[in-house]
Structure formats: C-alpha cells, structure tokens
Write an enzyme that holds these catalytic residues in place. Structure first.
Site, mmCIF file in Angstrom:
data_model
loop_
_atom_site.group_PDB
_atom_site.id
_atom_site.type_symbol
_atom_site.label_atom_id
_atom_site.label_comp_id
_atom_site.label_asym_id
_atom_site.label_seq_id
_atom_site.Cartn_x
_atom_site.Cartn_y
_atom_site.Cartn_z
ATOM 1 N N HIS A 1 53.671 62.347 14.767
ATOM 2 C CA HIS A 1 52.623 63.349 14.994
ATOM 3 C C HIS A 1 51.478 63.181 14.004
ATOM 4 O O HIS A 1 50.304 63.285 14.350
ATOM 5 C CB HIS A 1 53.193 64.765 14.850
ATOM 6 N N GLY B 1 51.420 60.474 22.076
ATOM 7 C CA GLY B 1 52.241 59.353 21.650
ATOM 8 C C GLY B 1 52.753 58.543 22.823
ATOM 9 O O GLY B 1 53.052 59.092 23.887
ATOM 10 N N LYS C 1 55.595 57.254 23.194
ATOM 11 C CA LYS C 1 57.001 57.514 23.527
ATOM 12 C C LYS C 1 57.131 58.316 24.811
ATOM 13 O O LYS C 1 58.057 58.116 25.593
ATOM 14 C CB LYS C 1 57.703 58.246 22.371
ATOM 15 N N ARG D 1 63.471 65.912 18.445
ATOM 16 C CA ARG D 1 64.881 66.122 18.793
ATOM 17 C C ARG D 1 65.826 65.399 17.836
ATOM 18 O O ARG D 1 67.018 65.735 17.772
ATOM 19 C CB ARG D 1 65.143 65.677 20.230
#
EC number: 6.3.2.1
Length: 281
Positions: free
Chosen positions: A37, A147, A149, A187
């Site tokens: 982040h 991002g 991901k 997570r």
C-alpha cells in the site's frame, strides 16, 4: 496529515486544492496497510501534488459475512504508516457515511466478473465497482492507484472508468512481495507462523508454471503441475489456477492466443483465502 470521516469536509478540502491548481492522487484501500500500500502512496506522491488514501472496509464486496467480520482493522497503525510516508489526507468513513441507505444498484461486467474471482465470489465485483464509483465521485482524483495483485479487480475498474467516463488515469503498480515471494496482503495478518510458511506455495506454483509455459509446455500441463504442487503442501486447498488474457480476461487454452497472458491463482491456507498472479513476460 488531514483525516476526514465525512464526505462534505473532504470535498471542500479537495475543491480548495484544485482551486490552487493542485493535482489529486487517490489510493483506495481497506486498511491493514503494508509496504505494498505504501508503495502506491509513494507512486501517487511522485505524480500528484496531493495524495488521498481512503480506508474503508466495504461491506458490499464481501459475499462471505464471516470474512467481513474477520477482516483486519488497524486504523491507528495505518495512520502512523501514512504519516511516515507523508500522505496528505486520509478518508476514513463509516458505513453510514458511504451507505446511508441500502444500495439498490448492481453492476454486471459480463464475462469480466464471471470468471476466476467472479465465479467463486458472486457479487464481489459489483460491490467493488459501487464503492470505487463513490470514491471517484467524492475525491474526483486525477490519478488512482491499485496493486497488480488484484489484477482482475483492476480490469473491472478499468472497464468501469472507461464506460462511465471518469476523468482520471488509472495506474496498476507491481505486486509487492516478501523476501520469500509471498504477495503482500492484508489477509496475511491472519496467518499463524506455520500458515505463513505454507502460504508461499502459491508463489512457488506460479513460478513453476511460468517456467514450463515459457519452455513451450501447454496450459493443461501447467494446471496439472500447479495442482500437484498445491496438493503436496498440507493445509492448503487450490480454488483455481487459470491463464487469461490480461486485458479482456478471456481464459486461454494456448498462451499464443494473447499478447500478454497472466496466470491467476487462488486458494486457502486453513480458512484464510489468498490470491496471487504473475505475467508471462
């Protein structure tokens, strides 16, 4: 660093900055911030006068209520991290501010939200599109940063932005990884020590699949290899492994059918669901 809990004061702040000719960068997050982040914040700061980070655990994108309840919430820590990287403003609304009434709007992105994440998390991308639309209208950024991901999410938001004519530029920044290759994720905070060690299996599987695909093996062979690698790791479950076109998300049977294929994977470590992806560059 300014912290806003309500829309009206934030909009007044943004308006004042734009009156001074300043550009606005937005980094939408759900909190539990990590180095990935912060790299988005830094990317925004390089290109914009003012960077706004939103922190909002959006209930409409969770199709599993238990997952919503267990999602990490670390606002005090998050603000300290944001201050260190000199973020200019934080938007931290509650549910009542973002959803004063139950929302009736649903988004449908055709095949974009029917495969991979969309297949296993029905309604997820409708909730993502709803909250991102709200954030784009509230902040009116010149640039927004996401991002890699969450690549499928980025593809959905790109479609949303193009069709609804949001006047901004979208940026996808490379996935930030731990030293052993694990994709950084909020997570990951839920993983215990043993699970943390197990979690790198998804990165190992992607890396192995990339190697054989680039050597000329078929996607079918890559899927078998990934399945084998995951099954050899106790406590892990493979939900899906797909190779898709990175722009339209069409699932591929041959990597030659796409100018830029991307491998996407999702699975569970215990009850904790993780995702990752890797381009075949």
């Amino acid at each position: 660093m300014e912290i806003f809990n309500q829309i009206a004061p934030l909009k007044a702040f943004i308006h004042a900055q734009k009156q001074r000719g300043k550009s606005i960068g937005l980094v939408p997050t759900m909190g539990a911030l990590h180095a990935g982040h912060l790299s988005l914040i830094e990317a925004s700061k390089k290109e914009n006068s003012i960077t706004v980070c939103s922190i909002f655990v959006n209930p409409t994108q969770f199709n599993n209520p238990a997952d919503l309840l267990k999602y990490p919430r670390t606002f005090d820590k998050d603000t300290l991290l944001l201050e260190k990287v000199e973020c200019d403003a934080v938007f931290y609304p509650d549910n009542a501010e973002m959803y004063p009434e139950t929302s009736l709007i649903k988004f449908d992105f055709s095949h974009l939200d029917k495969v991979m994440e969309g297949k296993f998390r029905p309604g997820h991308f409708s909730g993502v599109a709803l909250v991102v639309s709200k954030l784009f209208h509230i902040v009116e950024p010149d640039h927004a940063y996401f991002g890699q991901k969450d690549w499928q999410q980025f593809a959905v938001i790109r479609q949303l932005s193009e069709e609804l004519k949001f006047n901004l530029k979208l940026h996808s920044e490379p996935t930030s990884r731990e030293q052993d290759g694990l994709a950084m994720s909020s997570r990951n905070l839920r993983l215990n020590e043993q699970q943390r060690e197990q979690a790198i299996v998804f990165f190992r599987a992607l890396s192995a699949a990339k190697t054989i695909l680039l050597s000329g093996k078929s996607i079918s062979e890559a899927k078998n290899l990934v399945k084998e690698i995951i099954e050899q790791q106790p406590g892990t479950i493979l939900e899906y492994f797909e190779v898709a076109d990175s722009k339209n998300l069409n699932l591929l049977e041959n990597v030659k059918d796409s100018n830029r294929p991307i491998m996407c994977i999702a699975g569970f470590i215990g009850e904790i669901r993780l995702i990752d992806n890797m381009f075949l560059d």
